[in-house]
Design a protein around this motif. Sequence first.
Motif, PDB file in Angstrom:
ATOM      1  N   GLN A  21       3.320  79.904  -6.317  1.00 40.55           N
ATOM      2  CA  GLN A  21       2.522  78.798  -6.828  1.00 40.55           C
ATOM      3  C   GLN A  21       3.407  77.974  -7.749  1.00 40.55           C
ATOM      4  O   GLN A  21       4.059  78.516  -8.632  1.00 40.55           O
ATOM      5  CB  GLN A  21       1.291  79.305  -7.576  1.00 40.55           C
ATOM      6  CG  GLN A  21       0.300  80.043  -6.689  1.00 40.55           C
ATOM      7  CD  GLN A  21      -0.335  79.129  -5.648  1.00 40.55           C
ATOM      8  OE1 GLN A  21      -0.602  77.970  -5.917  1.00 40.55           O
ATOM      9  NE2 GLN A  21      -0.579  79.659  -4.461  1.00 40.55           N
ATOM     10  N   ARG A 147       0.906  68.795  -7.225  1.00 36.95           N
ATOM     11  CA  ARG A 147       1.122  70.240  -7.251  1.00 36.95           C
ATOM     12  C   ARG A 147       0.900  70.846  -5.877  1.00 36.95           C
ATOM     13  O   ARG A 147       1.662  71.707  -5.428  1.00 36.95           O
ATOM     14  CB  ARG A 147       0.182  70.888  -8.273  1.00 36.95           C
ATOM     15  CG  ARG A 147       0.233  72.409  -8.215  1.00 36.95           C
ATOM     16  CD  ARG A 147      -0.576  73.069  -9.299  1.00 36.95           C
ATOM     17  NE  ARG A 147      -0.487  74.533  -9.162  1.00 36.95           N
ATOM     18  CZ  ARG A 147      -0.678  75.379 -10.137  1.00 36.95           C
ATOM     19  NH1 ARG A 147      -0.942  74.952 -11.344  1.00 36.95           N
ATOM     20  NH2 ARG A 147      -0.601  76.685  -9.926  1.00 36.95           N
ATOM     21  N   GLN A 148      -0.145  70.422  -5.190  1.00 35.54           N
ATOM     22  CA  GLN A 148      -0.435  70.976  -3.871  1.00 35.54           C
ATOM     23  C   GLN A 148       0.653  70.621  -2.870  1.00 35.54           C
ATOM     24  O   GLN A 148       1.049  71.450  -2.038  1.00 35.54           O
ATOM     25  CB  GLN A 148      -1.806  70.483  -3.405  1.00 35.54           C
ATOM     26  CG  GLN A 148      -2.958  71.070  -4.199  1.00 35.54           C
ATOM     27  CD  GLN A 148      -4.295  70.460  -3.839  1.00 35.54           C
ATOM     28  OE1 GLN A 148      -4.366  69.332  -3.350  1.00 35.54           O
ATOM     29  NE2 GLN A 148      -5.373  71.191  -4.084  1.00 35.54           N
ATOM     30  N   SER A 151       3.707  72.807  -3.678  1.00 35.92           N
ATOM     31  CA  SER A 151       3.532  74.185  -3.213  1.00 35.92           C
ATOM     32  C   SER A 151       3.718  74.283  -1.701  1.00 35.92           C
ATOM     33  O   SER A 151       4.368  75.208  -1.197  1.00 35.92           O
ATOM     34  CB  SER A 151       2.148  74.700  -3.609  1.00 35.92           C
ATOM     35  OG  SER A 151       2.046  74.879  -4.989  1.00 35.92           O
ATOM     36  N   ALA A 152       3.167  73.309  -0.965  1.00 34.93           N
ATOM     37  CA  ALA A 152       3.300  73.318   0.494  1.00 34.93           C
ATOM     38  C   ALA A 152       4.749  73.132   0.913  1.00 34.93           C
ATOM     39  O   ALA A 152       5.259  73.849   1.786  1.00 34.93           O
ATOM     40  CB  ALA A 152       2.426  72.224   1.105  1.00 34.93           C
TER      41      ALA A 152
END
Length: 282
Positions: A21, A147-148, A151-152
Amino acid sequence: MHDVDHETRPGALDRALASLQWTLGMARRTVLPAGQWTDLPAGSGAFHFASSGSAEVRVGDQRWSLAVGDLLLIGTGRRHELHATGDATVVSGFFDHDEPGRQVMAFLPETVAVPGFAGHEPELAGLIEQMVCAPEPARAGEALICRQIASAVLSAAVRSWAERGLAPERWLQRFDDPLVARAVDAIRTDPGRGWTVDELAREATMSRSAFAEQFRVVVGCSPAAYLTAVRVQRGMELLAQGASIAEVAQRMGYESEAGFRRAFRRHTGTNPASWRQTAAAG
């Protein structure tokens, strides 16, 4: 390089990726004419994606070349430089990772190079191209979206690195070693404690000699070297939060400020005061 084996089976890789994360501090696009270079801010970690042209990332004495579509993940906060070997556009993200993510990063090399990332993960490469995130978001939800995306992208980079046989032998077995993981957890939970090999071996419920040998196999360095690396990494975080060098030295278990300074320089190539100044400027 080696052939993909049983260690990169989906279940094992999924467990590792599930722990990753990332909190993105910022992402920016750097355009450099051939021959020019720029300092890159120190922090917990960074990735660099070559959008066009060619470039070289330098971390201390180490060099990594980036061609179009290549991605480089740097898991530590060492200061580094971006040099354009041709007219280049590079998208960079600077991030932190939570404690489960730190556990996975502890078993990865300091630098993960993924050549041809754009060809292997074209959809995510497209997201990187659109990724420019400021430290202070201008719109509601922007920080969460960034952030997403981060992370991906970074999880895909580790996946691509593993699936294509670029990872070291048996790296997922290292992540899954339950006994050594206990000692790693103990160090990361209380890095300021004066850990000895005997104490860490007891945490791992192993004999001293067996533990020392297995720790080096699993982590890639001695327990003492790993403890120092964790202390310096935590020290970076505290310095970035405004703690004094003396306070950080004390909290990280050093008997003197000078001892912390020496360990910090050996690990990062610079002193704590200069690192903090560079990080703040970035």
